[in-house]
Enzyme design. Structure first.
Site, short mmCIF file in Angstrom:
data_model
loop_
_atom_site.label_atom_id
_atom_site.label_comp_id
_atom_site.label_asym_id
_atom_site.label_seq_id
_atom_site.Cartn_x
_atom_site.Cartn_y
_atom_site.Cartn_z
N ARG A 127 39.74 48.69 38.86
CA ARG A 127 41.16 48.30 38.86
C ARG A 127 42.02 49.33 39.59
O ARG A 127 41.81 50.54 39.49
CB ARG A 127 41.67 48.17 37.42
CG ARG A 127 43.20 48.00 37.38
CD ARG A 127 43.71 47.53 36.05
NE ARG A 127 43.34 48.40 34.96
CZ ARG A 127 43.50 48.08 33.68
NH1 ARG A 127 44.03 46.93 33.35
NH2 ARG A 127 43.14 48.92 32.75
N ARG A 160 44.39 53.94 36.58
CA ARG A 160 44.94 54.34 35.28
C ARG A 160 44.12 55.46 34.65
O ARG A 160 42.91 55.47 34.74
CB ARG A 160 44.97 53.12 34.35
CG ARG A 160 46.37 52.56 34.18
CD ARG A 160 46.39 51.23 33.51
NE ARG A 160 45.83 51.21 32.16
CZ ARG A 160 45.81 50.13 31.38
NH1 ARG A 160 46.32 49.00 31.82
NH2 ARG A 160 45.29 50.17 30.17
P1 AP5 Z 1 43.90 43.22 33.85
O1 AP5 Z 1 44.62 41.94 33.98
O2 AP5 Z 1 44.57 44.46 34.24
O3 AP5 Z 1 43.27 43.33 32.36
P2 AP5 Z 1 43.98 43.54 30.96
O4 AP5 Z 1 43.39 42.53 30.03
O5 AP5 Z 1 45.45 43.57 31.11
O6 AP5 Z 1 43.37 44.95 30.58
P3 AP5 Z 1 44.08 46.29 30.09
O7 AP5 Z 1 43.14 47.41 30.41
O8 AP5 Z 1 45.48 46.39 30.56
O9 AP5 Z 1 44.06 46.03 28.55
P4 AP5 Z 1 44.19 47.06 27.43
O10 AP5 Z 1 44.38 46.15 26.30
O11 AP5 Z 1 43.09 48.02 27.30
O12 AP5 Z 1 45.41 48.00 27.91
P5 AP5 Z 1 46.93 48.07 27.48
O13 AP5 Z 1 47.70 48.47 28.66
O14 AP5 Z 1 47.32 46.87 26.72
O15 AP5 Z 1 42.53 43.07 34.68
C1 AP5 Z 1 41.63 44.15 34.78
C2 AP5 Z 1 41.00 44.19 36.18
O16 AP5 Z 1 40.20 43.03 36.34
C3 AP5 Z 1 42.02 44.15 37.33
O17 AP5 Z 1 41.54 44.97 38.36
C4 AP5 Z 1 42.04 42.68 37.77
O18 AP5 Z 1 42.31 42.55 39.14
C5 AP5 Z 1 40.62 42.25 37.45
N1 AP5 Z 1 40.52 40.85 37.00
C6 AP5 Z 1 41.38 40.21 36.15
N2 AP5 Z 1 40.96 38.93 35.94
C7 AP5 Z 1 39.81 38.79 36.67
C8 AP5 Z 1 38.90 37.69 36.87
N3 AP5 Z 1 39.10 36.51 36.28
N4 AP5 Z 1 37.84 37.91 37.67
C9 AP5 Z 1 37.63 39.11 38.27
N5 AP5 Z 1 38.46 40.18 38.14
C10 AP5 Z 1 39.54 40.01 37.35
O19 AP5 Z 1 46.89 49.29 26.43
C11 AP5 Z 1 46.63 50.60 26.85
C12 AP5 Z 1 46.74 51.56 25.66
O20 AP5 Z 1 48.08 51.52 25.13
C13 AP5 Z 1 45.85 51.25 24.46
O21 AP5 Z 1 44.56 51.79 24.60
C14 AP5 Z 1 46.65 51.90 23.32
O22 AP5 Z 1 46.46 53.29 23.30
C15 AP5 Z 1 48.08 51.60 23.70
N6 AP5 Z 1 48.57 50.31 23.16
C16 AP5 Z 1 48.99 49.24 23.90
N7 AP5 Z 1 49.35 48.23 23.08
C17 AP5 Z 1 49.16 48.67 21.81
C18 AP5 Z 1 49.33 48.07 20.53
N8 AP5 Z 1 49.76 46.80 20.41
N9 AP5 Z 1 49.03 48.81 19.44
C19 AP5 Z 1 48.59 50.09 19.55
N10 AP5 Z 1 48.39 50.71 20.72
C20 AP5 Z 1 48.67 50.00 21.86
MG MG Z 2 46.94 45.04 30.86
#
Ligand code: AP5
Ligand code: MG
Ligand code: ZN
Length: 215
Positions: A127, A160
């Site tokens: 990513r 990231r």
């Molecule tokens: P992408 O769309 O970026 O995936 P995503 O599901 O958004 O994954 P994240 O890593 O953002 O999810 P996360 O839940 O770990 O992180 P978040 O920011 O929420 O796609 C990923 C890649 O795949 C991209 O390169 C894309 O191009 C590719 N791709 C997408 N679809 C595809 C397909 N169909 N085929 C092929 N390739 C594809 O959270 C980060 C941190 O924040 C957490 O670890 C935690 O510490 C904190 N946090 C956030 N929310 C909370 C909460 N509610 N409670 C507590 N802590 C929280």
């Molecule tokens: Mg995300």
């Protein structure tokens, strides 16, 4: 349309949410993006959240519940919203339910993206994100026309901090322990819709919009 996108790290929540924003004209509420903005701005909340995020652990429920509750009351959420990365624990789901009941804004659907673990790791390690506009890319599956440069705004692309192999493993464990139980929670509420997240990005989008048409 009031929607939750559920799924493990790398499932495509952010990618699909961005396209749904265009299609329906409703905001994406990504707790991950909001927390990363707080880290960049070095707010007290950002400073507190940073250590958890770098370790791939969850930020406390109270912090995220607070920011989402505030966000949902902003004017642009009146026509609907797409929650991305929230809720992630049963207490967060309970708190959200209370907030939405009080605001008289019931959910329409919870879309859960189903993706195999090996594919998640490959997606996260490849990513790239635009530093300027936040658009997401993948070096193989959604590559920019010019390496390292955003197609939309010519901003530079970065990786990231939490997309390192060791941190990814921990994020996936945390997902299975704390977030996966939300499928049963929303199944019991008759809101859960499972979607095959292994398909190409455009096909996943078609599946989501098709199911939203019939709810
Ligand atoms: P992408 O769309 O970026 O995936 P995503 O599901 O958004 O994954 P994240 O890593 O953002 O999810 P996360 O839940 O770990 O992180 P978040 O920011 O929420 O796609 C990923 C890649 O795949 C991209 O390169 C894309 O191009 C590719 N791709 C997408 N679809 C595809 C397909 N169909 N085929 C092929 N390739 C594809 O959270 C980060 C941190 O924040 C957490 O670890 C935690 O510490 C904190 N946090 C956030 N929310 C909370 C909460 N509610 N409670 C507590 N802590 C929280
Ligand atoms: Mg995300
Ligand atoms: Zn950009």
């Amino acid at each position: 349309m009031r929607l939750i996108l559920l799924g493990p790290p790398g499932a495509g929540k952010g990618t699909q949410a961005a396209q749904l924003v265009e299609r329906y004209g409703i905001p994406q509420i990504s707790t991950g993006d909001m927390l990363r903005a707080a880290v960049r701005a070095q707010t007290p909340m950002g400073l507190e959240a940073k250590a958890c995020m770098d370790a791939g652990a969850l930020v406390t429920d109270a912090v995220v519940v607070g920011i989402v509750r505030e966000r949902l009351q902003q004017q642009d959420c009146a026509q609907g919203f797409i929650l991305d990365g929230f809720p992630r624990t049963i207490p967060q789901a309970e708190a959200l339910k209370g907030t939405l009941t009080a605001l008289e804004m019931p959910l329409d659907a919870v879309v859960s993206l189903q993706v195999e673990t090996n594919a998640l790791v490959e997606r996260l390690t490849g990513r790239r994100t635009c530093r300027n506009c936040g658009r997401g890319y993948h070096i193989r599956f959604d590559a920019p026309a010019k390496e390292g440069v955003c197609d939309a705004c010519a901003g530079d692309l970065f990786q990231r901090d939490d997309d390192q192999a060791e941190t990814i493993r921990h994020r996936l464990e945390v997902y299975h322990q704390q977030t996966a139980p939300l499928e049963d929670f929303y199944q019991a509420e008759s809101l859960l819709k499972k979607v095959d997240g292994m398909a190409p990005i455009a096909v996943v989008q078609q599946q989501i919009t098709a199911l939203l048409q019939v709810i």
